[in-house]
Design a protein around this motif. Structure first.
Motif, PDB file in Angstrom:
ATOM      1  N   LEU A 105       3.003  14.198   2.359  1.00  0.00           N
ATOM      2  CA  LEU A 105       3.562  15.464   3.076  1.00  0.00           C
ATOM      3  C   LEU A 105       4.531  15.838   2.337  1.00  0.00           C
ATOM      4  O   LEU A 105       4.764  17.117   2.377  1.00  0.00           O
ATOM      5  CB  LEU A 105       4.026  14.838   4.311  1.00  0.00           C
ATOM      6  CG  LEU A 105       3.063  14.253   5.640  1.00  0.00           C
ATOM      7  CD1 LEU A 105       3.570  13.874   6.674  1.00  0.00           C
ATOM      8  CD2 LEU A 105       2.142  15.672   5.845  1.00  0.00           C
ATOM      9  N   VAL A 106       5.380  14.886   1.611  1.00  0.00           N
ATOM     10  CA  VAL A 106       6.497  15.218   0.670  1.00  0.00           C
ATOM     11  C   VAL A 106       6.099  15.920  -0.503  1.00  0.00           C
ATOM     12  O   VAL A 106       6.559  17.163  -0.986  1.00  0.00           O
ATOM     13  CB  VAL A 106       7.430  14.337   0.754  1.00  0.00           C
ATOM     14  CG1 VAL A 106       8.562  14.457  -0.378  1.00  0.00           C
ATOM     15  CG2 VAL A 106       7.863  13.771   1.853  1.00  0.00           C
ATOM     16  N   LEU A 107       4.973  15.340  -1.069  1.00  0.00           N
ATOM     17  CA  LEU A 107       4.564  15.893  -2.501  1.00  0.00           C
ATOM     18  C   LEU A 107       3.346  16.848  -2.630  1.00  0.00           C
ATOM     19  O   LEU A 107       2.969  17.106  -3.791  1.00  0.00           O
ATOM     20  CB  LEU A 107       4.221  14.704  -3.345  1.00  0.00           C
ATOM     21  CG  LEU A 107       5.718  13.640  -3.412  1.00  0.00           C
ATOM     22  CD1 LEU A 107       5.320  12.463  -4.238  1.00  0.00           C
ATOM     23  CD2 LEU A 107       6.855  14.300  -4.225  1.00  0.00           C
ATOM     24  N   ILE A 123       0.825  -1.196   0.039  1.00  0.00           N
ATOM     25  CA  ILE A 123       0.034   0.134   0.016  1.00  0.00           C
ATOM     26  C   ILE A 123       0.732   1.323  -0.028  1.00  0.00           C
ATOM     27  O   ILE A 123       0.480   2.347  -0.315  1.00  0.00           O
ATOM     28  CB  ILE A 123      -0.934   0.220   1.184  1.00  0.00           C
ATOM     29  CG1 ILE A 123      -0.209   0.029   2.517  1.00  0.00           C
ATOM     30  CG2 ILE A 123      -1.931  -1.158   1.204  1.00  0.00           C
ATOM     31  CD1 ILE A 123      -0.935  -0.021   3.735  1.00  0.00           C
ATOM     32  N   TRP A 124       2.115   1.211   0.312  1.00  0.00           N
ATOM     33  CA  TRP A 124       2.998   2.451   0.223  1.00  0.00           C
ATOM     34  C   TRP A 124       3.293   2.779  -1.141  1.00  0.00           C
ATOM     35  O   TRP A 124       3.839   3.962  -1.382  1.00  0.00           O
ATOM     36  CB  TRP A 124       4.139   2.254   1.035  1.00  0.00           C
ATOM     37  CG  TRP A 124       4.818   0.717   0.871  1.00  0.00           C
ATOM     38  CD1 TRP A 124       4.735  -0.369   1.292  1.00  0.00           C
ATOM     39  CD2 TRP A 124       5.943   0.588  -0.113  1.00  0.00           C
ATOM     40  NE1 TRP A 124       5.325  -1.578   0.707  1.00  0.00           N
ATOM     41  CE2 TRP A 124       6.301  -0.835  -0.088  1.00  0.00           C
ATOM     42  CE3 TRP A 124       6.651   1.479  -1.014  1.00  0.00           C
ATOM     43  CZ2 TRP A 124       7.166  -1.431  -0.920  1.00  0.00           C
ATOM     44  CZ3 TRP A 124       7.658   0.946  -1.843  1.00  0.00           C
ATOM     45  CH2 TRP A 124       7.933  -0.538  -1.658  1.00  0.00           C
ATOM     46  N   HIS A 131      -8.755   8.024  -3.931  1.00  0.00           N
ATOM     47  CA  HIS A 131      -8.412   9.404  -3.744  1.00  0.00           C
ATOM     48  C   HIS A 131      -6.806   9.321  -3.682  1.00  0.00           C
ATOM     49  O   HIS A 131      -6.298   8.397  -3.259  1.00  0.00           O
ATOM     50  CB  HIS A 131      -8.878  10.191  -2.652  1.00  0.00           C
ATOM     51  CG  HIS A 131     -10.579  10.425  -2.599  1.00  0.00           C
ATOM     52  ND1 HIS A 131     -11.025  10.962  -3.573  1.00  0.00           N
ATOM     53  CD2 HIS A 131     -11.531   9.771  -1.910  1.00  0.00           C
ATOM     54  CE1 HIS A 131     -12.636  11.248  -3.350  1.00  0.00           C
ATOM     55  NE2 HIS A 131     -12.530  10.245  -2.429  1.00  0.00           N
ATOM     56  N   TRP A 132      -6.433  10.418  -4.290  1.00  0.00           N
ATOM     57  CA  TRP A 132      -5.002  10.569  -4.199  1.00  0.00           C
ATOM     58  C   TRP A 132      -4.521  10.854  -2.643  1.00  0.00           C
ATOM     59  O   TRP A 132      -3.486  10.667  -2.262  1.00  0.00           O
ATOM     60  CB  TRP A 132      -4.428  11.783  -5.227  1.00  0.00           C
ATOM     61  CG  TRP A 132      -4.386  11.273  -6.615  1.00  0.00           C
ATOM     62  CD1 TRP A 132      -5.369  11.124  -7.470  1.00  0.00           C
ATOM     63  CD2 TRP A 132      -3.282  10.731  -7.272  1.00  0.00           C
ATOM     64  NE1 TRP A 132      -5.008  10.872  -8.651  1.00  0.00           N
ATOM     65  CE2 TRP A 132      -3.800  10.308  -8.678  1.00  0.00           C
ATOM     66  CE3 TRP A 132      -1.932  10.472  -6.979  1.00  0.00           C
ATOM     67  CZ2 TRP A 132      -2.876  10.020  -9.636  1.00  0.00           C
ATOM     68  CZ3 TRP A 132      -1.286  10.075  -7.937  1.00  0.00           C
ATOM     69  CH2 TRP A 132      -1.454   9.671  -9.281  1.00  0.00           C
ATOM     70  N   PHE A 133      -5.310  11.728  -2.043  1.00  0.00           N
ATOM     71  CA  PHE A 133      -4.989  12.129  -0.844  1.00  0.00           C
ATOM     72  C   PHE A 133      -5.709  11.824   0.285  1.00  0.00           C
ATOM     73  O   PHE A 133      -7.027  11.110   0.079  1.00  0.00           O
ATOM     74  CB  PHE A 133      -4.676  13.668  -0.814  1.00  0.00           C
ATOM     75  CG  PHE A 133      -3.511  14.306  -1.901  1.00  0.00           C
ATOM     76  CD1 PHE A 133      -2.370  14.347  -1.538  1.00  0.00           C
ATOM     77  CD2 PHE A 133      -4.149  14.661  -2.992  1.00  0.00           C
ATOM     78  CE1 PHE A 133      -1.687  14.817  -2.514  1.00  0.00           C
ATOM     79  CE2 PHE A 133      -3.264  15.329  -3.852  1.00  0.00           C
ATOM     80  CZ  PHE A 133      -1.938  15.242  -3.805  1.00  0.00           C
ATOM     81  N   LEU A 154      -1.413   7.834  -2.774  1.00  0.00           N
ATOM     82  CA  LEU A 154      -0.385   8.147  -2.076  1.00  0.00           C
ATOM     83  C   LEU A 154      -0.427   7.940  -0.683  1.00  0.00           C
ATOM     84  O   LEU A 154      -1.371   8.326  -0.019  1.00  0.00           O
ATOM     85  CB  LEU A 154      -0.154   9.718  -2.409  1.00  0.00           C
ATOM     86  CG  LEU A 154       0.277  10.041  -3.901  1.00  0.00           C
ATOM     87  CD1 LEU A 154       0.648  11.492  -3.807  1.00  0.00           C
ATOM     88  CD2 LEU A 154       1.535   9.348  -4.546  1.00  0.00           C
ATOM     89  N   HIS A 155       0.615   7.228  -0.100  1.00  0.00           N
ATOM     90  CA  HIS A 155       0.649   6.882   1.099  1.00  0.00           C
ATOM     91  C   HIS A 155       0.827   8.325   2.079  1.00  0.00           C
ATOM     92  O   HIS A 155       1.374   9.223   1.487  1.00  0.00           O
ATOM     93  CB  HIS A 155       1.911   5.942   1.589  1.00  0.00           C
ATOM     94  CG  HIS A 155       1.846   5.433   2.985  1.00  0.00           C
ATOM     95  ND1 HIS A 155       2.489   6.291   3.901  1.00  0.00           N
ATOM     96  CD2 HIS A 155       1.299   4.364   3.351  1.00  0.00           C
ATOM     97  CE1 HIS A 155       2.210   5.399   5.147  1.00  0.00           C
ATOM     98  NE2 HIS A 155       1.710   4.256   4.699  1.00  0.00           N
TER      99      HIS A 155
END
Length: 719
Positions: A361-363, A249-250, A317-319, A355-356
């Motif tokens: 948080l990074v992207l 899932i990551w 969902h992406w986020f 996205l995990h």
């Protein structure tokens, strides 16, 4: 002294008969002493026996004499074939009764019959005191049998049950019973029925056969065992918990939006069952998912186990964080005289974002910027379009808008300018509708183009206002919610809407009254026609636009004159099997006798329908036919330009092809021109010629709607 009118003479006074041996006979001579013509009959009466003319222990020849004149005589031959009284041995008196209907007088003579011991035994008589039994599976019943021995000697009878599985019988399948002469005796068969899956609920007839020494077998009257419904149907689901994606899932696995549950139905009852699964959300407020159960229904004979696949799809969902959803799968059986164990299964589904969280948080900042850029510059962006297969696309009348329908249960209207100009958003925000079910077909209303009709997977038809921003359809109606809508077609004046269904029905609806506000006109169709095959394509043909071309399963092509309600088949080369379909039909507005068809064998055909429509003929003129346009793979859709000068096609070879046509409706270029190619098949195409451009819109399995713009060449072939 009275005059005797009937005189008889018997050839012997004593006669001997042995049962099982040869028949014995004697003669009776009758003299007509009357003064008129008369016929004569005989009857033999045995002391202690029955007195009737139909006794079966003797024969008389002739049965009735011809009418004899006065003074004439007739001779009867009487043959004894059996004992008058079953089992009797000894002497008895026989009375020979001679009578005449005309004379209304009779004569009686006495005869001594000596019955000796026979060479064969007399069959016994078998009775069932109770002939009907009702029980459930695994029930125990006791079947009593009564045997009568009509002879004077005792005998031992072997009884056997016929018609019932010997495994049902407790103990020995045969019964031995000793019965004294002239008496009766009883015994019984004990039956233990098996489990429900081995004994279907029905009526089981049986008889009891009795045999004994030197006698022919005899049988009882038929008895029946009624087996009542019993048992249960067991329903299970494995696993009960799933997640999307199933592992890792990551990793950003964007295209994985579905998972499978294994459903299992075991018929442990004695009834043949048809089972289907109903799915509903376990919570009132949770995101909607797409459910697909294959097969939709399963037929289970007693003892049978079958599996179904439940596909659950949900756009991820992406986020955000993982979402936990719940569903209830309920098994529904056709015959509810038995129960379903584990009738409802509680299923859980965890949907992870693309996205995990730590990647989010990074992207986050970069992704927001990219989403904005993509939504503005990329007209094929799936995030702002469809997220499942695009089933159907169509231009409006002037070619500045288009509409598409998808398996993601949405209808989207597109700005054609946005596909050609990167600074215009192609997605028209006023028209992005959620229908609640997969959309199979969408059609613009020809007049004014202000309404779109949508045909859904669940049999519903929805009418949407494409100019307003409403979130609900103007009207929703259906004929049968289990009958998928596979195609739609408006009449040229927009007064009527035709719908094609998987059951073979083609329905005519009065939508004009509904547009005026009378929604009751959609309560039922004004006409219906059952063409006896699943219908995948519709197109209006003929100058008067009163004929509907219908194509579908088994490569069937038919014409329906819906004004006079006449239907006739059109010969199609070649006829197909149950896996062959005519899936694409198209006609040209300015050449209404030109019809294009496409099938799953890869064949495209151009027809001149003039004589076929005007004279109700089954043989129609084929203008052109070819099967190599898409590599012999299925052609899913065809469309003709309004002037009939261009044909566009799309199919399973993942290509869209353009075919310039001659003025008489044939290919101008034998190999056509490739317009677009992709890694997945194209399901729908449409064409519009606007000024000096050919616009071709298409939808395929990669969830996208595409526009190709081709400058119009000087098509001298079509002038």
């Amino acid at each position: 002294m009275a005059i005797k009118l009937v005189n008889a003479n018997i050839s012997t006074q004593v006669i001997t008969f042995k049962p099982g041996g040869s028949p014995t006979s004697f003669e009776v001579t009758v003299v007509n002493d009357s003064d008129q013509f008369a016929s004569f009959q005989l009857e033999i009466i045995a002391a202690g026996g029955s007195s009737n003319l139909s006794a079966n222990w003797y024969n008389i020849t002739p049965a009735v004499s011809a009418k004899n004149p006065p003074g004439d005589s007739v001779t009867f031959c009487v043959t004894i074939t059996d004992t008058p009284i079953p089992g009797f041995i000894g002497k008895m008196n026989l009375i020979v009764r001679i009578f005449s209907v005309e004379l209304r007088e009779e004569d009686r003579q006495l005869l001594r019959l000596i019955v000796e011991a026979g060479t064969s035994a007399i069959p016994v008589q078998v009775e069932l005191p109770q002939r009907e039994f009702s029980t459930q599976p695994q029930g125990l019943i006791d079947i009593r049998v009564r045997v009568l021995n009509p002879s004077q000697s005792p005998t031992t009878v072997t009884l056997r049950m016929i018609g019932i599985d010997t495994k049902w019988l407790s103990g020995n399948e045969k019964r031995l019973l000793t019965v004294t002469g002239g008496n009766e005796a009883e015994t019984s068969f004990s039956c233990q029925l098996p489990i429900p899956a081995e004994v279907p609920s029905q009526i089981y007839p049986f008889t009891i056969e009795a045999t004994h020494l030197n006698a022919s077998p005899s049988r009882s009257p038929e008895g029946i065992i009624k087996v009542a419904p019993g048992g249960f149907v067991d329903f299970r689901c494995t696993p009960e918990k799933q997640q999307i994606p199933a592992d890792r899932i990551w990793l950003p696995q964007r295209k994985i939006n579905s998972t499978n549950y294994q459903l299992e139905c075991h018929n442990a009852s004695n009834l043949t069952q048809t089972a289907h699964i109903d799915i509903r959300a376990g919570q009132e407020k949770q995101p909607q998912c797409f459910f697909d159960i294959q097969p939709e229904n399963v037929e289970l004979i007693p003892g049978e186990t079958k599996q179904l696949q439940l596909l659950v799809s949900k756009r991820r969902h992406w986020f955000g964080l993982a979402k936990k959803l719940s569903f209830i799968a309920k098994a529904i059986i056709s015959d509810q005289r038995v129960n379903v164990t584990n009738e409802s299964q509680f299923l859980q589904l965890t949907i992870h974002p693309v996205l995990h969280p730590w990647l989010q948080l990074v992207l986050a900042t970069l992704l927001l910027y990219l989403l904005w850029a993509i939504s503005w510059l990329n007209p094929n962006n799936p995030l702002f379009g469809h997220n499942r297969t695009v089933n159907f696309v169509q231009f409006n009348g002037v070619g500045d808008k288009a509409v598409s329908g998808s398996q993601d249960q949405s209808i989207i209207r597109w700005n054609i300018a946005g596909f050609k100009n990167t600074f215009i958003n192609p997605h028209d925000g006023k028209m992005s509708k959620n229908t609640g079910k997969s959309v199979r077909v969408v059609r613009y209303k020809p007049v004014e183009n202000d309404v779109v009709a949508a045909g859904l997977e669940n049999g519903e038809i929805q009418i949407w206002d494409v100019l307003g921003g409403t979130s609900q359809p103007k009207a929703t109606f259906s004929f049968d919610q289990a009958d998928r809508v596979l195609n739609l077609e408006f009449s040229e004046d927009s007064r009527f809407l035709f719908s094609a269904h998987g059951s073979g029905l083609v329905l005519k609806w009065d939508v004009y009254s509904a547009f005026l506000g009378n929604l009751n006109s959609l309560n039922k169709p004004i006409k219906n026609q059952n063409v006896q095959f699943s219908v995948y394509g519709l197109a209006l043909v003929g100058q008067d636009k009163r004929n509907l071309a219908i194509g579908g399963r088994y490569n069937n092509l038919a014409i329906w004159d819906f004004e006079e309600d006449k239907l006739w088949k059109v010969s199609y080369n070649s006829p197909g099997s149950q896996n062959d379909y005519i899936v694409g039909l198209a006609s040209a507005k300015h050449k209404p006798n030109l019809l294009a068809t496409a099938d799953t064998r890869g064949q495209i055909t151009l027809w001149n329908m003039q004589q076929c429509v005007n004279q109700n003929k089954t043989e129609c003129e084929v203008l052109d036919r070819w099967s190599d346009g898409h590599g012999s793979k299925p052609v899913r859709s065809v469309a003709l330009s309004r002037d009939g000068c261009y044909l566009v096609s799309g199919g399973d070879d993942s290509r869209v092809m353009l075919w310039p046509l001659t003025k008489d409706g044939r290919r101008a270029l034998p190999n056509g021109k490739q317009v677009s190619s992709n890694s997945q098949r194209f399901n729908s195409v449409d064409i519009k010629v606007v000024r000096n451009e050919i616009l071709i819109i298409s939808g395929n399995d990669d969830n996208r709607v595409r526009l190709n713009v081709i400058p119009t060449a000087n098509n001298t072939y079509c002038k």
